[in-house]
Every structure is written in structure tokens, then in C-alpha cells.
Write a protein that holds these residues in place. Sequence first.
Motif, short mmCIF file in Angstrom:
data_model
loop_
_atom_site.label_atom_id
_atom_site.label_comp_id
_atom_site.label_asym_id
_atom_site.label_seq_id
_atom_site.Cartn_x
_atom_site.Cartn_y
_atom_site.Cartn_z
N ALA A 296 13.57 9.42 5.77
CA ALA A 296 13.68 8.77 7.43
C ALA A 296 14.61 10.57 7.79
N LYS A 297 16.09 11.17 7.44
CA LYS A 297 16.43 12.07 7.86
C LYS A 297 15.99 13.41 7.60
N LEU A 298 14.64 13.27 6.95
CA LEU A 298 13.51 14.44 7.05
C LEU A 298 12.52 14.25 7.90
N LEU A 299 11.72 13.45 8.03
CA LEU A 299 10.93 12.82 9.57
C LEU A 299 12.13 13.75 10.51
N LEU A 346 -3.42 8.84 -1.95
CA LEU A 346 -3.24 10.44 -1.79
C LEU A 346 -1.49 9.81 -0.71
N ILE A 347 -1.41 9.02 0.16
CA ILE A 347 -0.71 9.62 1.30
C ILE A 347 0.70 9.26 0.03
N CYS A 348 1.14 7.97 -0.51
CA CYS A 348 2.01 8.15 -1.21
C CYS A 348 2.45 9.64 -2.30
N VAL A 349 1.48 10.53 -2.22
CA VAL A 349 1.11 11.98 -3.25
C VAL A 349 2.20 12.30 -1.80
N SER A 350 1.66 12.41 -0.65
CA SER A 350 2.08 13.27 0.37
C SER A 350 3.68 13.63 0.14
N VAL A 351 4.03 11.49 0.74
CA VAL A 351 5.17 11.53 0.98
C VAL A 351 6.67 11.56 -0.42
N LEU A 354 6.96 15.48 -0.15
CA LEU A 354 8.04 16.26 0.29
C LEU A 354 9.24 14.79 0.34
N LYS A 355 9.53 14.06 -0.51
CA LYS A 355 10.89 13.89 -1.09
C LYS A 355 11.24 14.07 -2.20
N TYR A 356 9.83 14.93 -3.39
CA TYR A 356 10.75 15.57 -4.04
C TYR A 356 11.06 17.16 -3.79
N THR A 360 15.28 20.20 -0.44
CA THR A 360 15.36 22.43 0.55
C THR A 360 14.48 22.27 1.12
N LEU A 361 14.31 21.10 2.02
CA LEU A 361 13.48 20.95 3.49
C LEU A 361 14.47 20.76 4.52
N LEU A 362 15.12 19.96 3.88
CA LEU A 362 16.94 19.57 5.10
C LEU A 362 17.46 21.18 4.97
N LYS A 363 17.63 22.18 4.53
CA LYS A 363 17.82 23.13 4.49
C LYS A 363 17.43 24.09 5.39
N MET A 364 16.39 23.93 5.43
CA MET A 364 15.08 24.97 6.38
C MET A 364 14.78 24.80 7.39
#
Length: 417
Positions: A296-299, A346-351, A354-356, A360-364
Motif C-alpha cells: 500500500a505504501k508503494l502504491l 504473472l500478476i503475483c510476479v509483478s507485485v 515491486l515488493k523486492y 529503493t523505489l520509495l526513495k525515488m
Amino acid sequence: MTEVLETDGKIGIQFELDLKELPPTPQVEAEDTGSYSQASTTDEQDTVVNRRRNLSTYSTSRSEIRMSYQSGSTYLSEGILDLDELAGQVDRYGFFADDDSASSTSSSLEKEARRALKWKEMVLSKTLGLSNLRLYSFKESRKLVRRTYKGVPDCWRGEYWYFLATRKIDTKTEISLTNEYKTLSTIESKDEVQIDLDIPRTLQDNILFKQRYGLGQQMLFKVLTSFSNYDQEVGYCQGMASVASALLAYMSEEKSFVAFICLFQHYSLREMYLPGFPKLMETFYVQARLMKKHSAKLLNHLNKLDVQLSYFAARWYLTLFLAGVVPHQTSLRIWDVFLLHGLDMLICVSVALLKYHEATLLKMGFEEIMSFLNGKIPINNDDFFIVGIVKSLYERRSTHRIISKARDEYRRSNPAS
């Protein structure tokens, strides 16, 4: 839609579908109460329908194109490569040295050899009379599922993939498709110009497909044009070349064609690639719903930056995580579990991807995220990613409840899809 896909002057690696033309994706708020805003997509999808097969201009005629593939050489070719000499410069997957995912130590190869013997114990085989194809069957069990998540030994990957892809068709249908391929591959396709443009940009660092109009490119051309003739409503769309090339790396062209058909008929790929990309649009919404539960935080971060899933995840889904989305070895592990379980995986792989990289993404910011997610996304530990994150997410009961509910929500708001 903001033109965000020109990051560093390219869209990922050799994937040039104009994703700016995709309709806006329905936004799921990380803290909403179940409602969501849905933009009307009908007009935008109609526009995509009219453009999807005319992505660029080209002066070479269809007859010249077909002749080039039949002869194996043309004045357009860069010359004949010495494949024997180049063979010593490639890794175990046929890629030239810069593919960082494919390096293997002697200990890891010994481990895979031991695992390959265990896989042999799960194999049944029979010969398909008239088709002259060798079909391997596998004992379906919890052990098979567990070993699939650990990674299929490369020597068994082609046979196992083919078994999974074709398990819903009978021998008669398989033989019929094989015979149909022989006819379809000789018929000119209306999509040949675009196919010819995309082929040299597909796995161009792999020795099988590197030679212009060489054997690998000839097989890829035949499989793609045959499918275009087989299903003329779908025809051809960028991303398909990556899917077909992955099959051809492990199977004959006849088997690749049969498996390709089965992926479209039984794994929802047909709806994914149909004009307007209806399944793709639905999948974006389902993914966002799953992210609301687990990231949720990343979304919320992506929503604040106006980073829509279509800006990066379209390439992920349309190439099935090939075309440099992740290291090649990781993409093979993804295919192992995708063919086992289907589109939900594939949907689980996508999530999970991003979770992995969530921290890093939250800082970008916007540009950094676009550059990162449209490039080759690093995975340092395939076992942790596939078993520790993807498997854990897929096997939760709540995951399937969320996916099912999200699909129902989307379809009620988009009855035409």
C-alpha cells in the motif's frame, strides 16, 4: 497521457510499442474503501486498434521479406557470421558474455545435474505416431510443484514447458495443429512487415537469433507469420516475438507453434493481445488491488507521482518478463511457474518484483522510477525472489480472493471487456 516512456531515449530493451497509446489505467487508491475511478476507455481502445499493426514505415515489400527468410541471405544482411567461432564466446543460454544473470559455477552445474536426475524419475514418455514428435508427460504431484519453484533443470525445460502448455489439448488436436503449421507457414501474412522489423531486435545478443535471416530468425518468422494467419483477429503485436523466441530456444518450430497457440488459448494471452488489449487493462487493475493489500505504501507513492502501471508493466506482461525486464535466468524461473499456474502467477510476479525493490523505489522520484522499472531490473537471489516472495504471495488464500474480486469489479465497470 504524459509521455513518460522516452526515459534515456528508449523503452526498456528493444521494446518499442507506443505504450503512450494505451488507455488510462483505472486508479486504485491505497487507502480507499472499495470504490475506484474508472476512465472511459472505449474511444482510446478504438484508437489503439487502428494503430497497433502500423507501428512504423518500411519500404521493403512482403515478397522481398519472405524471399530473404527463405534464402537465408539478402543484400540487406550484415554478412554471414562464423557461428563456430562465436560459440566459444557465449554462456550456457547462448548469450554473449554481458548477460550477468547467466554465469554458473561448477558447483551450481553439479547441483543442477543431480536435480536433473531427480526430474528423470518424474517423467513418463510416449511417441506421437503420425506427428513424429516426442511428448514427455510428468507425474503431477506436490513434489513436481515444489521442484518447479526451485527451478526446472535446463535440460528438461523444453519438454516440461511443452507438457505444461499443451496439457489441455489431446493428441488429435496436437497433430492437427502440427499439420496446419506446415500450411500456414507457406502463406503470406499481412503482418510480415512489422514482424520483419521486430525480429532483428529480438534476443539479438543470443547466438541462435543473432544471424540476420539465419536459422533462428527463419524459424521465428515462420512461427509468427503462421500464428498471424491462424488468428487473424489478433494478428501480430510487439511482445509476441519475445514469447515465440523463448519457446524456440527450447523446442522445434513445430512444437513452438503448438505451444504458442496453447498459450493464447489457455493462458489468456489472446485477450491480452487483442486490439484494445482488454485483458492487459484488466490485469493492471487487478495488480493494483493486490498491491493495495501487500504494498500500500508503494502504491500510494506511485499514485502521488502519477506513475501508472501501464507506464512500465505493459512491457512486463506483453513480453512475459522477457526482453530484458529481468536477468534472463530469472525470466526462465518466472516462465517455469507461469506455465505451471497461469496468468494469476504473472500478476503475483509483478507485485513481488515491486515488493523486492520497494525500499529503493520509495526513495525515488518520477524519472528515477521510470528509468529503473523500464530497464533490466536486478534480482540478486532468484531462489529468494521466486520461493520466498512469489510463491509465498501466490499460495495465500487472500491473494486469490483479491484477484477474483478485482476481476469482477473491473468487468462490472467494463462489460465490453
